[in-house]
Design an enzyme around this catalytic site. Structure first.
Site: not given
Ligand SMILES: Nc1ncnc2c1ncn2[C@@H]1O[C@H](COP(=O)(O)OP(=O)(O)OP(=O)(O)O)[C@@H](O)[C@H]1O
Length: 589
Positions: A117, A119-120, A154, A205, A300
Site C-alpha cells: 500500500g 506507505g508514504r 513515511g 506526482r 507493486d
Molecule cells: N520510507 C517509507 N515509509 C513508508 N513506507 C515506505 C517507505 N519506503 C517504502 N515504503 C513502502 O514500501 C513498499 C515498497 O516500496 P517502494 O519503494 O517500492 O515504493 P515507494 O517508492 O514508496 O512508492 P511508489 O511505488 O508509490 O513510488 C510500498 O508499500 C511503499 O509505500
C-alpha cells in the site's frame, strides 16, 4: 488550480477501509490519529482515508512546466501561486474529495510480500484538462505515515525525490509512457535515517491512474472476489474508458492469435487482461530501446497502464550491456536489462492468477446468477481453470509478439530506417554487436549517427571517428582499443550504408525520420548525483535542478535549454569518463 473542479473516481467507485468507513469519521477530531497514521492491516477495502503529516518547514523548489501545461494550467501563474504551493506540498488539503492512500500488495523479487500500500503517499484528487479531456490523479510522495507504512517512516529523502521528479518528466518527454511529476518541495527541517541522516522532500506526482498489478494481488490474497470484480469494473470503465476501448489498438494481432480464437468470444475481463498485457509489452520495448532500467520491477511497481512507476534504483544505461542491473542489491540480475521482458511477463502471469475466476469464466458462466452471487460450482472448476490457463497462454504469445514488434520498430525508428521482419539478424544485430563491443555511449550513438553523411564515396574512417569521444583511452587490460573500436564501427557503417541504399534514403530523409526518436539528452545517474550534491550543498539553490529540468523536458530541442549554465549543458551531453559510467543505486530512498 483553485478554480479547477476536483473529483476522485477511485474513492467514489471503490470500497473504503471498514475501520474508517466515512470521511466524517476521518475528519472527526475524536477519531484516534493512529487510525490514519499508524501501520495496520486493513480487513477489506481498496483504500483508507488519510492526510499528509504536517512538517516544520517547507521550501518550494520547482515545478514542471510540461506537467502544468498537461493539466491545463498557466505554468508561470500556477507555480507562483501560494495556493498551488500549499497543495503540492501537503500544507493545505482540499476537503472534498478527501485525501486517501491506496491499499495494494505485491510480489517482490518473486516472493509474495503481503499487504504493502501507499506507505508514504497521500492521494489528493483528479483534475481534467478541459482542452484535452485528459484526467490526471495527483498524489504526494513523502507526505508522512499512513496505515501502510509498515516498519518505515513515511518519508522520502531529497536525493530520491530529485531523481524521481526529473526522470519521470524525462521519460514522458522522450515519449515513454510514465507517471509524472508536478512539483518538488524540500522539507528543510525533516530528516530521515538512511545510510546517513538525510533531508527530506515531497514530490507531487500525477498519472491517469495509479493502479498497479499489486492492487489486484491484494484482493486475491484476501480472497475477496467481490473486490476483484469491483476493481476490474473500475479499471475497465474509468481507467480504460469503457469496454469498447479495450484491445482496440492491436485488434489484428489479438483477434488472429490462434490461442485466442480457441477461447471463443472474449469477455470484457479477458480484454482488460489482454489490454494490460499489450501496454506492458510495449513499455518494456520502450525501456529497452532507450536502455532505461527501473531496477525493481515488482508487481507493486507494474502499472496497469504500462506506465513507468516508482523510480528507485533506476538508470539510463551508459553503454549497451545486457547483463547490467541498475539495482545494487539485485545480485541475481532479476531486473537486469536482458531480464526485463521476463520480469514483466512474470507480473502479467501473477495478474492472470489474480483474475483467474473472471477470465476463466468466459461468456459461459459470467452471466450465470450463481456465478455472480456465489462463485464457482464444483463441476465448473476444471472448465474455468482450463480457460484461465488458455487466456494466460494466449496472453503470453501476444506479449512476445507485441514486445518484439515494438522493440524492432523503435530501434529502426532510432536508426531512421523502415523495419523489416529479418532485421534482428541483419542491420539491428550488427548495431547491437557494435554497441556491445565498443562500449560507446548508447543514446549518444543514435544522435551522432543521425547527423552523419553516409553516401556513395563516404569516408568511413572519418565517420567512424565522429563516434569516438576525445576522452577515449585504450584499455590496457582488454581489447577495447581505438583501433578495435574503429574496426567495429566501420563494419557496422558498411552494413548500415547497404541498408539505406536499399531503401533509397538520403541523409536528410534519415535525419527527418530519426531525430524525433533520438533524445539529445537523458538524465544519467552521474548527472543526477551532481545536481543532488549541488542542491544540497548550496542551500537549495535551484540553478542545477532547473537546468536539468529544462534539458529533461525538452530532450529533442536544444533551443529550449536556456541561456544559463552553458558549461553544464556541454558536459552533461558528452560521454562521461569511465569511472562514473554504469553506476548502480540501492533501494533506500
Ligand atoms: N520510507 C517509507 N515509509 C513508508 N513506507 C515506505 C517507505 N519506503 C517504502 N515504503 C513502502 O514500501 C513498499 C515498497 O516500496 P517502494 O519503494 O517500492 O515504493 P515507494 O517508492 O514508496 O512508492 P511508489 O511505488 O508509490 O513510488 C510500498 O508499500 C511503499 O509505500
Amino acid at each position: 488550480m483553485k478554480a479547477s473542479p476536483k473529483t476522485s473516481s477511485f474513492t467514489k467507485r471503490l470500497s473504503a477501509d471498514p475501520a474508517i468507513p466515512s470521511v466524517d469519521i476521518a475528519k472527526d477530531p475524536n477519531t484516534p490519529q493512529e487510525l490514519l497514521h499508524k501501520a495496520r492491516r486493513l480487513k477489506a477495502g481498496a483504500f483508507t482515508w488519510t492526510r499528509p503529516e504536517p512538517r516544520k518547514e517547507y521550501k518550494f523548489l520547482t515545478a514542471s512546466p510540461r506537467a502544468l501545461n498537461d493539466l491545463g494550467f498557466d505554468e508561470k501563474q500556477e507555480s507562483e501561486s501560494e495556493y498551488f504551493r500549499q497543495i503540492v506540498s501537503g500544507q493545505a488539503i482540499v476537503e472534498n474529495p478527501y485525501p486517501y492512500s491506496q491499499a495494494y500488495a505485491g510480489y517482490q523479487f518473486g516472493d509474495f510480500a503481503g499487504q504493502l500500500g501507499d506507505g508514504r503517499v497521500v492521494n489528493l484528487f483528479e483534475i481534467t484538462n478541459p482542452k484535452t479531456g485528459r484526467r490526471y490523479e495527483l498524489q504526494l510522495k513523502g507526505a508522512g505515515k499512513t496505515p501502510f507504512s509498515r516498519f518505515a517512516d513515511g518519508k522520502a529523502v531529497l536525493r530520491s525525490s530529485i531523481r524521481e521528479f526529473i526522470v519521470s518528466e524525462s521519460l514522458n518527454a522522450i515519449g515513454i509512457p510514465s507517471t509524472r511529476s508536478v512539483a518538488l518541495t524540500a522539507l528543510p527541517k525533516t530528516y530521515a535515517q538512511r545510510s546517513a541522516s538525510e533531508k527530506c522532500a515531497i514530490v507531487c506526482r500525477m498519472a491517469p491512474s495509479w493502479i498497479r498489478v499489486g492492487n489486484f494481488d491484494l484482493y486475491r490474497y484476501r480472497g475477496d472476489r467481490e473486490g476483484i470484480f469491483q476493481l476490474s469494473d473500475y479499471v475497465i470503465d474509468e481507467v480504460f474508458k469503457g469496454e469498447s476501448k479495450l484491445c482496440a489498438q492491436y485488434a489484428d494481432i489479438i483477434n488472429y492469435e490462434p490461442k485466442i480464437k480457441a477461447l471463443g468470444e472474449l469477455t470484457k475481463y479477458d480484454k482488460m487482461y489482454l489490454e494490460i498485457i499489450v501496454r506492458n509489452a510495449k513499455s518494456v520495448a520502450y525501456w529497452q530501446a532507450y536502455c532505461f532500467l527501473n531496477g525493481v520491477l515488482n508487481t507493486d511497481n507494474t502499472s496497469v497502464l504500462g506506465l513507468a512507476i516508482d523510480f528507485g534504483p533506476f538508470a539510463f544505461m551508459d553503454y549497451f550491456d545486457p547483463n547490467y542491473t541498475s539495482n545494487h542489491d539485485d545480485l541475481m540480475l532479476r531486473y537486469s536489462f536482458k531480464n526485463m521482458p521476463s520480469a514483466i511477463w512474470f507480473n502479467m502471469v501473477k495478474l492472470g492468477e489474480d483474475l483467474a475466476e473472471l477470465i476463466g469464466a468466459g461468456g459461459k458462466y459470467l452471466n450465470d446468477p450463481f456465478f455472480k452471487e456465489k462463485g464457482l460450482k464444483e463441476s465448473w472448476i476444471d472448465d474455468v481453470t482450463k480457460r484461465a490457463e488458455g487466456v494466460i497462454g494466449a496472453g503470453g504469445d501476444i506479449f512476445e509478439r507485441i514486445y518484439i514488434d515494438q522493440y524492432l520498430k523503435l530501434v529502426c525508428k532510432r536508426l531512421g530506417i523502415t523495419p523489416r521482419p529479418s532485421d534482428h539478424l541483419g542491420v539491428v544485430a550488427s548495431l547491437f554487436e557494435t554497441l556491445q563491443h565498443t562500449k560507446l555511449d548508447y543514446n549518444l550513438f543514435f544522435a551522432t549517427l543521425q547527423q552523419q553523411h553516409i553516401k556513395d564515396n563516404f569516408n568511413v574512417d572519418a565517420v567512424a571517428a565522429a563516434f569516438i569521444p576525445d576522452t577515449f583511452k585504450d584499455d590496457p587490460f582488454t581489447d577495447l582499443t581505438k583501433e578495435n573500436v574503429t574496426k567495429q564501427l566501420k563494419s557496422f557503417l558498411i552494413d548500415f550504408k547497404k541498408r539505406i541504399e536499399e531503401e533509397k534514403l538520403t541523409d536528410e530523409n534519415r535525419y527527418e525520420r530519426a531525430h524525433k526518436f533520438n533524445p539529445l539528452f537523458v538524465p544519467k545517474n552521474w548527472i543526477l548525483d551532481e545536481v543532488i550534491d549541488y542542491t544540497q550543498e548550496n542551500e537549495y539553490d535551484p540553478l542545477y535542478l532547473n537546468k536539468l529540468l529544462k534539458m529533461s523536458i525538452n530532450p529533442y530541442d536544444k533551443s529550449q535549454w536556456g541561456a544559463e549554465a552553458k558549461e553544464l549543458e556541454k558536459r552533461w551531453t558528452s560521454a562521461p569518463s569511465s569511472d562514473i559510467q554504469m553506476l548502480q543505486c540501492s533501494c533506500s530512498s
